[in-house]
Every structure is written in C-alpha cells, then in structure tokens.
Design a protein around this motif. Sequence first.
Motif, mmCIF file in Angstrom:
data_model
loop_
_atom_site.group_PDB
_atom_site.id
_atom_site.type_symbol
_atom_site.label_atom_id
_atom_site.label_comp_id
_atom_site.label_asym_id
_atom_site.label_seq_id
_atom_site.Cartn_x
_atom_site.Cartn_y
_atom_site.Cartn_z
ATOM 1 N N PRO A 239 41.010 59.822 -2.661
ATOM 2 C CA PRO A 239 42.339 59.886 -3.278
ATOM 3 C C PRO A 239 42.882 58.543 -3.743
ATOM 4 O O PRO A 239 43.532 58.456 -4.770
ATOM 5 C CB PRO A 239 43.226 60.473 -2.160
ATOM 6 C CG PRO A 239 42.280 61.197 -1.265
ATOM 7 C CD PRO A 239 41.001 60.424 -1.308
ATOM 8 N N SER A 240 42.637 57.480 -3.003
ATOM 9 C CA SER A 240 43.142 56.156 -3.364
ATOM 10 C C SER A 240 41.994 55.278 -3.840
ATOM 11 O O SER A 240 40.842 55.691 -3.857
ATOM 12 C CB SER A 240 43.824 55.507 -2.153
ATOM 13 O OG SER A 240 42.915 55.400 -1.080
ATOM 14 N N GLY A 241 42.342 54.047 -4.235
ATOM 15 C CA GLY A 241 41.290 53.100 -4.592
ATOM 16 C C GLY A 241 41.066 52.921 -6.073
ATOM 17 O O GLY A 241 40.047 52.361 -6.477
ATOM 18 N N ASP A 242 42.006 53.397 -6.921
ATOM 19 C CA ASP A 242 41.850 53.176 -8.357
ATOM 20 C C ASP A 242 41.921 51.685 -8.684
ATOM 21 O O ASP A 242 41.431 51.251 -9.728
ATOM 22 C CB ASP A 242 42.948 53.917 -9.126
ATOM 23 C CG ASP A 242 44.340 53.482 -8.691
ATOM 24 O OD1 ASP A 242 44.967 52.715 -9.429
ATOM 25 O OD2 ASP A 242 44.793 53.909 -7.613
ATOM 26 N N ASP A 243 42.510 50.907 -7.798
ATOM 27 C CA ASP A 243 42.597 49.465 -8.019
ATOM 28 C C ASP A 243 41.625 48.690 -7.136
ATOM 29 O O ASP A 243 40.697 48.045 -7.623
ATOM 30 C CB ASP A 243 44.024 48.962 -7.783
ATOM 31 C CG ASP A 243 44.664 49.539 -6.515
ATOM 32 O OD1 ASP A 243 43.948 50.162 -5.712
ATOM 33 O OD2 ASP A 243 45.878 49.336 -6.333
ATOM 34 N N ASP A 244 41.798 48.777 -5.800
ATOM 35 C CA ASP A 244 40.991 47.926 -4.920
ATOM 36 C C ASP A 244 39.518 48.316 -4.888
ATOM 37 O O ASP A 244 38.644 47.442 -4.844
ATOM 38 C CB ASP A 244 41.579 47.868 -3.512
ATOM 39 C CG ASP A 244 41.719 49.229 -2.860
ATOM 40 O OD1 ASP A 244 41.743 50.234 -3.569
ATOM 41 O OD2 ASP A 244 41.825 49.284 -1.614
ATOM 42 N N LEU A 245 39.191 49.603 -4.921
ATOM 43 C CA LEU A 245 37.781 49.996 -4.882
ATOM 44 C C LEU A 245 37.061 49.612 -6.175
ATOM 45 O O LEU A 245 35.887 49.243 -6.163
ATOM 46 C CB LEU A 245 37.639 51.498 -4.632
ATOM 47 C CG LEU A 245 37.901 51.974 -3.207
ATOM 48 C CD1 LEU A 245 37.681 53.481 -3.087
ATOM 49 C CD2 LEU A 245 37.029 51.238 -2.198
ATOM 50 N N PHE A 246 37.771 49.684 -7.299
ATOM 51 C CA PHE A 246 37.156 49.277 -8.564
ATOM 52 C C PHE A 246 36.852 47.786 -8.549
ATOM 53 O O PHE A 246 35.758 47.353 -8.914
ATOM 54 C CB PHE A 246 38.079 49.619 -9.736
ATOM 55 C CG PHE A 246 37.472 49.297 -11.078
ATOM 56 C CD1 PHE A 246 36.607 50.187 -11.695
ATOM 57 C CD2 PHE A 246 37.753 48.089 -11.717
ATOM 58 C CE1 PHE A 246 36.028 49.875 -12.926
ATOM 59 C CE2 PHE A 246 37.182 47.778 -12.938
ATOM 60 C CZ PHE A 246 36.315 48.679 -13.548
ATOM 61 N N VAL A 247 37.831 46.996 -8.104
ATOM 62 C CA VAL A 247 37.618 45.548 -8.005
ATOM 63 C C VAL A 247 36.522 45.242 -7.001
ATOM 64 O O VAL A 247 35.645 44.401 -7.249
ATOM 65 C CB VAL A 247 38.930 44.832 -7.610
ATOM 66 C CG1 VAL A 247 38.674 43.354 -7.317
ATOM 67 C CG2 VAL A 247 39.964 44.980 -8.713
ATOM 68 N N ASN A 248 36.543 45.926 -5.860
ATOM 69 C CA ASN A 248 35.548 45.672 -4.821
ATOM 70 C C ASN A 248 34.135 45.909 -5.329
ATOM 71 O O ASN A 248 33.200 45.192 -4.953
ATOM 72 C CB ASN A 248 35.815 46.564 -3.604
ATOM 73 C CG ASN A 248 34.977 46.187 -2.416
ATOM 74 O OD1 ASN A 248 33.920 46.773 -2.166
ATOM 75 N ND2 ASN A 248 35.423 45.195 -1.668
ATOM 76 N N ALA A 249 33.984 46.905 -6.175
ATOM 77 C CA ALA A 249 32.652 47.255 -6.664
ATOM 78 C C ALA A 249 32.161 46.336 -7.776
ATOM 79 O O ALA A 249 30.956 46.077 -7.882
ATOM 80 C CB ALA A 249 32.647 48.709 -7.149
ATOM 81 N N HIS A 250 33.079 45.793 -8.595
ATOM 82 C CA HIS A 250 32.643 45.124 -9.823
ATOM 83 C C HIS A 250 33.061 43.666 -9.968
ATOM 84 O O HIS A 250 32.625 42.995 -10.899
ATOM 85 C CB HIS A 250 33.145 45.917 -11.038
ATOM 86 C CG HIS A 250 32.794 47.370 -10.987
ATOM 87 N ND1 HIS A 250 31.492 47.822 -10.886
ATOM 88 C CD2 HIS A 250 33.583 48.488 -10.980
ATOM 89 C CE1 HIS A 250 31.482 49.145 -10.845
ATOM 90 N NE2 HIS A 250 32.728 49.573 -10.888
ATOM 91 N N ALA A 251 33.886 43.159 -9.062
ATOM 92 C CA ALA A 251 34.304 41.758 -9.145
ATOM 93 C C ALA A 251 33.313 40.853 -8.433
ATOM 94 O O ALA A 251 32.741 41.227 -7.407
ATOM 95 C CB ALA A 251 35.692 41.586 -8.530
#
Length: 384
Positions: A239-251
């Motif tokens: 449900p969450s993670g549109d911001d932190d999970l995306f950054v975590n995966a690709h930054a």
Amino acid sequence: MRALLAFRNTIVELNILEISLLGAFVFCFLVQLYFSLFVHAKLASYKIDEIPERAVNPISVIVCARNEIQNLEKYLASILNQDYPQFEVVVVNDRSWDGTGDFLERLAKQHSHLKVVTVAEGEKFIAGKKFAVTMGIKAASYEWLVFTDADCEPASAHWLMGMQQPADQNIEILLGYSPYFKKRSLLNCLIRFETFFTAVNYLAFALKGMPYMGVGRNMAYKKSLFFKNKGFATHMHIPSGDDDLFVNAHAHAHNTAIQIHKETHVWSEPKTSFFDYLRQKKRHVGAGKFYKPKHKFVLSLQIAVQFLFYIIGIVLLCLPATLYLGIGIFALSIIIRSFVYPRLLKRLNYGELSWWFPLLDLILFVFLVLNAFLSIFVKKVKWK
C-alpha cells in the motif's frame, strides 16, 4: 590523577555483570557517536548552493488527491503560481467524492498549465496511491518530474527553480525536504522532531553515497527512470512506498543529489490525532521491511543501539556501583550530540525545538518503541 585512580578503582570493584553492562553501554555510545559525528554532522556542514537564476528544462509537477478539496483550495495556488518559465501541474483526482473533481475542472479553465487526470471507481485497476501516481506520470508532458501532496505548500515561489534538474545530467533523483507546520501541542512537537530525524538520516546518508529513501511531499526524478525500471511493478502490492521504496530500489551514489535550500522546502499539514499519526507511521514501517538488506541493517542498527543505550543506561543508574559512570557517559552523549542536532534543527526550519532536544530525544525513543510494538498487531494499512 586522583580522578583517574578513582575511576580505575571503581572498574576493579565491579562484578562481571556490571562490567558487561558497562561495556555494552560504551559500545552503544560509540556507535551512536559514529552516526552523529560521521554521518549526520556531514549534513550540518554541507554547503548549500544558491538557487539557480535560470531554468534549464521544463518540469511536470505531480500531485495525487483523494478527497482533498479543502487542501487543494488552500495550497494548489502556491504550486500553480511558481516562478518558473515552463511547467505544468498534473493533479490526479483519485476516486474523490467531496467535490474535488468539480473544483479542479473550474480551476483548469483558469490555468492552462493545470492538467487534471481522473481515476474513476472501478474494478479494472489496482486502487491505491501508486496507481494514481503512475497515471500522473503517464500524463506528464516533460522528462523531469517533481512530486508533492495536496496538503503541501512550497516555502517560496522559487521552489521549482531549486528542484529543477541539476546541472549534472547524471543526476536522476533529487531529494528535497518537507517540514510540518507548527501547532501548539506536544504531539506536534513529536511529529516535527521525528520528521526532522528521518530527514537528517536520509539526507545525510545520501551525501555519504548511500541514498535509501525520499519523501513524496518533496522529491523529483526523471520520467525515463520510472519507465526504465517498470515503475512500481516490484512493490505494487504494498500500500505505501510510492516514494521511499522507489528511491530505495533505484537511487545510488552517482545518480542522486539533495536540495535543502530554505526556499525549496515544502511545508505540510501534520496529523492532529495520535492514532492517525500511528497509522501513518505504520505505513512507513510496512514499506521499510522491503528496503535493500544493507539499508535495513543500518537502520535496524541505529534503532537497536538507541534502544539499548537507554535501557542499559537505566539499569546502570539503578546499580550503586555504576551510577556515576552511567550518568557521566549519558551526559557526555547529550553534550556531544547537542553540538550537532540543534544546528541541524535550525538549518531545517525547526530551530525553536533546539532547547528541547534532550527531552524530545527521550520522548521520540518511547514513541518509536511503542510504534514498533503496535506494528506487530496492526497489519492492514491503506492510503486515504
């Protein structure tokens, strides 16, 4: 000399249990010191560049709204009126029923750079913010995407000028900062202090070359980066993670930068109910479980060390033989950290909290323990 001899005699008189506890306490103190002086202090000494005077590339601003008419009426104008030569604002109306759609339609007739995307109720798609964000990105006309929320207000008209694509074209992700508005309550102090430490952590680690998260209230990245990595496909079920999970995966160290100039801060409405705040933190904890292993290790180490530092410290204060040693080490920790965090509090717009740092640090510790305990039992989370 006498003080050293007294210290030596005290250590000699301790039993195995007391020495073990004292050793663990010192270890926690040293680890805590490392994060304070060699990670977070890097943000305190970071040179903040002036906002560019010239815009280089056009920008698409993405805002997702679900029943947010009051916040849109209050804050959307500050986004639409940014001092930037070429930008659009894409507002995704995600299944609202409070009049958000009608308000946006009227506003779109007045502002040609406002684009409204409507997500209707139905069973053919996955409901949730990630779907809304994806629809907004697909509708965006430009490569550089800046994200914020409906309840947010940029600190100045130069927000987009500061959040534009950096001169280094290798930068694909730009992490901004979003403080909460000040309210008169202990809960508000806790929320702002917790947000401060979260920001210090992710911004400082980004400076050290280990970016692990960002906040959707103020961040930017390339549209091509999103589609190259198939968007949120790997964690769409969360449900969450549109911001932190995306950054975590690709930054990573070479494609990520930060922007903390005061004119680029984005202020946000804080929760006013303790239980609403707990639900919000539950969503964040749920997303954190899916971070990369090295990030989970570092973050878990930080929390564990903080927890043990206080717990062992309390035990040492209850033992007559270690009372003064415990007080001394604890006081030294507060003194050293007080040279780092009050300065950061002022830099990140929370200067009035500086005087309350030791007390808020303790309250935050109690809250984090409570939140971790409750997260074991509360399983279901949702957006809006």
